[in-house]
Write a protein that holds these residues in place. Structure first.
Motif, PDB file in Angstrom:
ATOM      1  N   GLN A 262     -49.690  -0.555  29.875  1.00 12.89           N
ATOM      2  CA  GLN A 262     -48.614  -0.173  28.952  1.00 12.89           C
ATOM      3  C   GLN A 262     -48.151  -0.847  28.028  1.00 12.89           C
ATOM      4  O   GLN A 262     -47.529  -0.613  27.003  1.00 12.89           O
ATOM      5  N   GLU A 263     -48.639  -2.271  27.999  1.00  6.46           N
ATOM      6  CA  GLU A 263     -48.476  -3.277  27.169  1.00  6.46           C
ATOM      7  C   GLU A 263     -49.488  -3.408  26.224  1.00  6.46           C
ATOM      8  O   GLU A 263     -49.530  -4.415  25.292  1.00  6.46           O
ATOM      9  N   PHE A 264     -50.539  -2.786  26.542  1.00  6.24           N
ATOM     10  CA  PHE A 264     -51.912  -2.991  25.701  1.00  6.24           C
ATOM     11  C   PHE A 264     -51.642  -2.603  24.221  1.00  6.24           C
ATOM     12  O   PHE A 264     -50.780  -1.892  23.936  1.00  6.24           O
ATOM     13  N   ARG A 265     -52.323  -3.588  23.579  1.00  3.74           N
ATOM     14  CA  ARG A 265     -52.086  -3.058  22.094  1.00  3.74           C
ATOM     15  C   ARG A 265     -53.131  -1.890  21.662  1.00  3.74           C
ATOM     16  O   ARG A 265     -52.677  -0.955  20.785  1.00  3.74           O
ATOM     17  N   ASN A 266     -54.019  -1.690  22.572  1.00  5.25           N
ATOM     18  CA  ASN A 266     -54.995  -0.723  22.375  1.00  5.25           C
ATOM     19  C   ASN A 266     -54.965   0.041  23.857  1.00  5.25           C
ATOM     20  O   ASN A 266     -55.874  -0.715  24.747  1.00  5.25           O
ATOM     21  N   SER A 267     -54.422   1.212  24.129  1.00  2.00           N
ATOM     22  CA  SER A 267     -54.361   1.504  25.658  1.00  2.00           C
ATOM     23  C   SER A 267     -55.658   1.978  26.000  1.00  2.00           C
ATOM     24  O   SER A 267     -55.815   2.026  27.272  1.00  2.00           O
ATOM     25  N   GLY A 268     -56.540   2.315  25.130  1.00  2.29           N
ATOM     26  CA  GLY A 268     -57.986   2.462  25.681  1.00  2.29           C
ATOM     27  C   GLY A 268     -58.955   1.347  25.928  1.00  2.29           C
ATOM     28  O   GLY A 268     -60.148   1.501  26.311  1.00  2.29           O
ATOM     29  N   SER A 269     -58.385   0.142  25.655  1.00  2.00           N
ATOM     30  CA  SER A 269     -59.185  -0.965  26.232  1.00  2.00           C
ATOM     31  C   SER A 269     -59.942  -1.020  27.667  1.00  2.00           C
ATOM     32  O   SER A 269     -59.225  -0.704  28.379  1.00  2.00           O
ATOM     33  N   SER A 270     -61.092  -1.362  27.774  1.00  2.00           N
ATOM     34  CA  SER A 270     -61.960  -1.183  29.049  1.00  2.00           C
ATOM     35  C   SER A 270     -63.149  -2.149  29.041  1.00  2.00           C
ATOM     36  O   SER A 270     -63.346  -2.541  30.167  1.00  2.00           O
ATOM     37  N   SER A 271     -63.532  -2.453  28.057  1.00  2.00           N
ATOM     38  CA  SER A 271     -64.893  -3.378  28.346  1.00  2.00           C
ATOM     39  C   SER A 271     -64.207  -4.865  28.330  1.00  2.00           C
ATOM     40  O   SER A 271     -62.986  -5.243  28.072  1.00  2.00           O
ATOM     41  N   PRO A 272     -64.990  -5.692  29.109  1.00  2.00           N
ATOM     42  CA  PRO A 272     -64.672  -7.004  29.386  1.00  2.00           C
ATOM     43  C   PRO A 272     -64.062  -7.716  28.158  1.00  2.00           C
ATOM     44  O   PRO A 272     -63.023  -8.411  28.146  1.00  2.00           O
ATOM     45  N   LEU A 273     -64.658  -7.530  26.740  1.00  2.00           N
ATOM     46  CA  LEU A 273     -64.180  -8.237  25.497  1.00  2.00           C
ATOM     47  C   LEU A 273     -62.932  -7.604  24.999  1.00  2.00           C
ATOM     48  O   LEU A 273     -62.135  -8.432  24.679  1.00  2.00           O
ATOM     49  N   GLU A 274     -62.829  -6.316  25.313  1.00  2.00           N
ATOM     50  CA  GLU A 274     -61.682  -5.659  24.914  1.00  2.00           C
ATOM     51  C   GLU A 274     -60.509  -6.126  25.864  1.00  2.00           C
ATOM     52  O   GLU A 274     -59.158  -6.461  25.412  1.00  2.00           O
ATOM     53  N   LEU A 275     -60.532  -6.317  27.020  1.00  2.00           N
ATOM     54  CA  LEU A 275     -59.731  -6.718  27.981  1.00  2.00           C
ATOM     55  C   LEU A 275     -59.298  -8.181  27.780  1.00  2.00           C
ATOM     56  O   LEU A 275     -58.261  -8.597  28.186  1.00  2.00           O
TER      57      LEU A 275
END
Length: 732
Positions: A262-275
């Motif tokens: 809920q504090e992600f800048r991009n709530s769809g982040s899922s890949s290791p680099l995005e995370l």
């Protein structure tokens, strides 16, 4: 109740003064199936004799004597190895268990096997055993915490630090098998590090009654856990940073998404680099009160940009460029030689100033003695001159020249000053636009006013200077926004409270605000504190920017003067750009505690918006760096230009909607967690290119409407009467 064995760990180093009382408080528990493992960490006082004596009296005492002092973590980990019980309890020398402490905690733990650790509230005592809760109120309040979910505990630990009393804990020994023992590198804060690791794996629980008397004797130099000593504060702060960094080093991808999405800048982040990007942004926000530690987030983002595709990922998915990364280096991120030397110089200057003031004081005492004699002589002269002055004022020439003297006096008057406390210097562009429009407001209504800002970052250092500068007739004000409430208490409202208490003889006006206190024990307490402080001022006016806040304020305040005024950004002139609108749609969705939307929501919105634009860009009005006054207009105009050149905007940010209004950009707005977006929309609901939506299912229909609607140039004329009402509140 199942009769499970509890191993109570008591580390001790030279604690003979209080050791016996602590041991007796454990042995007198109503829960009797326990072993008390006393780990003596190389004491040089009479502690070993006391421990052996207590062992002879009660076989449940198990002494462990270490050959040298290696401090608390080594002692505790040795105690964990020696423990035979299924559950572990802790106590420190000088603390005392209340009789039913372990019984109540075991009752809860056996009924809730999922619980990772059970704590209690505490009383504070001094070295004589006297309760000092009122005397040490700040420390006492820190330990009076409500129960929270795992997610809420992790957020609290990261943003606020530790608040759980180590000696109050009981936990199943099996949790140590899952998260590991105490970190041997930590001389302090070892419990804080352990609580975060446990919170990742299992719920924490507090029994909301005091079951422990905790020794808080700041006069005792031997008390290991005394955080109040200056020598320990730096270490404790460093350990807090290390513990948070370690948390993000070891957290799994699944845990990161579960607890922090809920504090992600991009709530769809899922890949290791995005995370990894999300970890960087989360760490940038962990220590907003201390930019020295932004390097935690900077390091992770620096690693990302050096990965294949990292730069492009940050730009496309997070709206974060290399220039934004470089801007982080504008702050001192390390306590380096520059900062150290600067601090040393300031300390020298302070010592020199102190000596100068002492010399001046002695000189003035001498001068005062001389002037006492002079005053007696002057008094007779004054009486004679007063008679002469009375005669002059009764003359015809004095009466004839009165208008000329009045004009001359006005020309020499000091220009009135309005002080804004605290103005924004953090990364919220909505709050920066508020200050821009406040200055615009004063240019329109009070052009003779001099406006001075004291920013959040510099308030503490400028406070004394402010106390000396403010004169009778000056006005103090707080900018508008969402600062009143317990959500952002450390950043805005605490400075407002201080200003109100420091300047009881000056008019104070708070520009249009939202008002929101959480339905919690903390929220209710802060609500009462604010009401009492605001109502104590004889000349305070509070403007509320929506009907919800206004009605709540009428219940909350008794003496404070209240006004209902639109957000001051709506005072703006229209923002016009010559650039044609592109085929790009903007998505501006919160990722902080004010969001009211479920996980995966951003991705759903992006899919819907993609049907109406060739490209969808995620952007935000929140930057991860400080913005100084000289850069304010450039930063704000950059986002206004971006919105103005886009095909449409979908947002749940209040100022995102308002920026769309003043740029005449088609916009669909969702609400935040406490309704301030929809409430503000009521002021501008007649703008045909703005719509509100309650769910993603309504988004397509709303976008159809705003994209077909006319987009007239924005004007504040419908709100002019309200802003005039605000201007009339100023006594000038």
């Amino acid at each position: 109740m199942a009769n499970e064995l509890i191993s109570v760990l008591l580390p001790n180093y030279n604690g003979s003064a209080h050791l016996k009382e602590t041991i007796e408080s454990v042995l007198c528990q109503t829960y009797e199936n326990l072993e008390l493992i006393v780990i003596d960490d190389g004491s040089t006082d009479s502690s070993p004799q006391i421990i052996r004596s207590m062992r002879e009296k009660d076989g449940r005492v198990r002494p462990v004597f270490l050959d040298k002092n290696r401090h608390i973590c080594y002692a505790l980990n040795r105690g964990l190895k020696e423990a035979k019980g299924r559950f572990i309890a802790r106590i420190d020398c000088g603390d005392q268990f209340y009789p039913d402490k372990l019984a109540l905690q075991m009752e809860y733990l056996l009924q809730h096997p999922e619980c990772g650790a059970c704590f209690t509230l505490v009383d504070l005592i001094d070295g004589k055993g006297t309760v000092i809760n009122e005397k040490e109120k700040i420390v006492y309040q820190r330990y009076q915490q409500p129960n929270r979910t795992q997610t809420q505990w992790l957020y609290y630990f990261i943003h606020c630090g530790n608040c759980l009393a180590h000696p109050s804990v009981v936990f199943p020994k099996s949790i140590i098998d899952r998260v590991g023992p105490y970190d041997m590198a930590m001389m302090q804060g070892e419990d804080f590090d352990l609580w975060m690791r446990i919170a990742l794996e299992a719920p924490l629980h507090i029994i909301e009654k005091p079951l422990l008397a905790c020794l808080w004797d700041t006069g005792n130099p031997d008390k290991i856990s005394d955080e109040a000593k200056d020598s320990n504060m730096t270490r404790f702060f460093n350990i807090r940073v290390e513990a948070v960094e370690k948390l993000f080093d070891h957290i799994t991808d699944q845990q990161l998404i579960r607890f922090f999405q809920q504090e992600f800048r991009n709530s769809g982040s899922s890949s290791p680099l995005e995370l990894e990007c999300e970890k960087g942004f989360l760490l940038l926000n962990c220590f907003q009160d201390c930019p020295y530690f932004h390097y935690l987030g900077f390091k992770r983002l620096a690693r990302v940009v050096n990965q294949p595709g990292g730069v492009e990922l940050l730009e496309d998915k997070f709206g974060f460029s290399l220039h934004d990364l470089y801007a982080l280096n504008m702050e001192h991120m390390y306590f380096d030689s520059v900062a150290f030397n600067d601090q040393a110089q300031k300390n020298q200057e302070l010592a020199s100033l102190k000596r100068q003031l002492e010399d001046q004081a002695r000189q003035r005492q001498h001068e005062a003695a001389l002037r006492t004699n002079e005053n007696a002589l002057l008094q007779n002269t004054i009486i004679a001159k007063n008679h002469e002055l009375a005669a002059i004022r009764e003359s015809t020439s004095w009466r004839v020249t009165a208008p000329i003297r009045k004009l001359r006096s006005r020309s020499q008057e000091r220009r009135p000053v309005i002080y804004f406390v605290p103005s924004s210097d953090y990364g919220n562009l909505g709050d920066h636009k508020i200050m821009m429009e406040i200055r615009h407001f004063f240019r329109c209504y009070f052009p003779k006013f001099e406006v001075r800002e004291i920013s959040c970052r510099h308030y503490e250092e400028k406070r004394q200077e402010l106390l000396c500068q403010v004169q009778n007739g000056d006005i103090l004000a707080a900018p508008g926004g969402g600062s009143i409430g317990d959500v952002y208490l450390p950043y805005g409202e605490k400075y407002m409270r201080d200003m109100i208490q420091c300047f009881p003889n000056n008019q104070i006006i708070i520009f249009p605000q939202s008002l929101f206190y959480t339905k919690s024990e903390l929220g209710e307490a802060e609500r009462k504190n604010t009401a009492a402080i605001f109502d104590s001022h004889p000349d305070l006016t509070l403007a509320l920017r929506d009907q919800n806040a206004y009605q709540e304020a009428k219940k909350m305040f008794r003496r404070t003067k209240l006004m209902l005024i639109p957000d001051i950004v709506l005072f703006s002139d229209p923002y016009l750009t010559k650039a044609p609108r592109s085929e790009t749609g903007l998505l501006m969705i919160r990722s902080d505690g004010e969001t009211s939307h479920p996980q995966g929501w951003n991705q759903e919105l992006e899919e819907i918006c993609g049907k109406y634009a060739k490209k969808i860009i995620s952007t935000d009005t929140q930057k991860n760096y400080f913005i100084d006054l000289e850069n304010r207009e450039t930063e704000v105009n950059a986002v206004l230009e971006q919105i103005s050149a886009s095909k449409f905007l979908v947002t749940d940010r209040l100022h995102g909607m308002i920026f769309a209004a003043i740029t005449s950009t088609p916009c669909v707005a969702f609400d935040n967690v406490y309704g301030k977006v929809f409430a503000q929309y009521q002021w501008i609901r007649d703008l045909p290119y703005l719509e509100i939506a309650e769910s993603p299912e309504q988004l397509s229909d709303k976008l159809d409407r705003v994209l077909k609607a006319q987009t007239p140039v924005y004007t504040r004329k419908p709100l002019e009467d309200k802003y005039s009402e605000l201007a009339n509140a100023f006594r000038v």
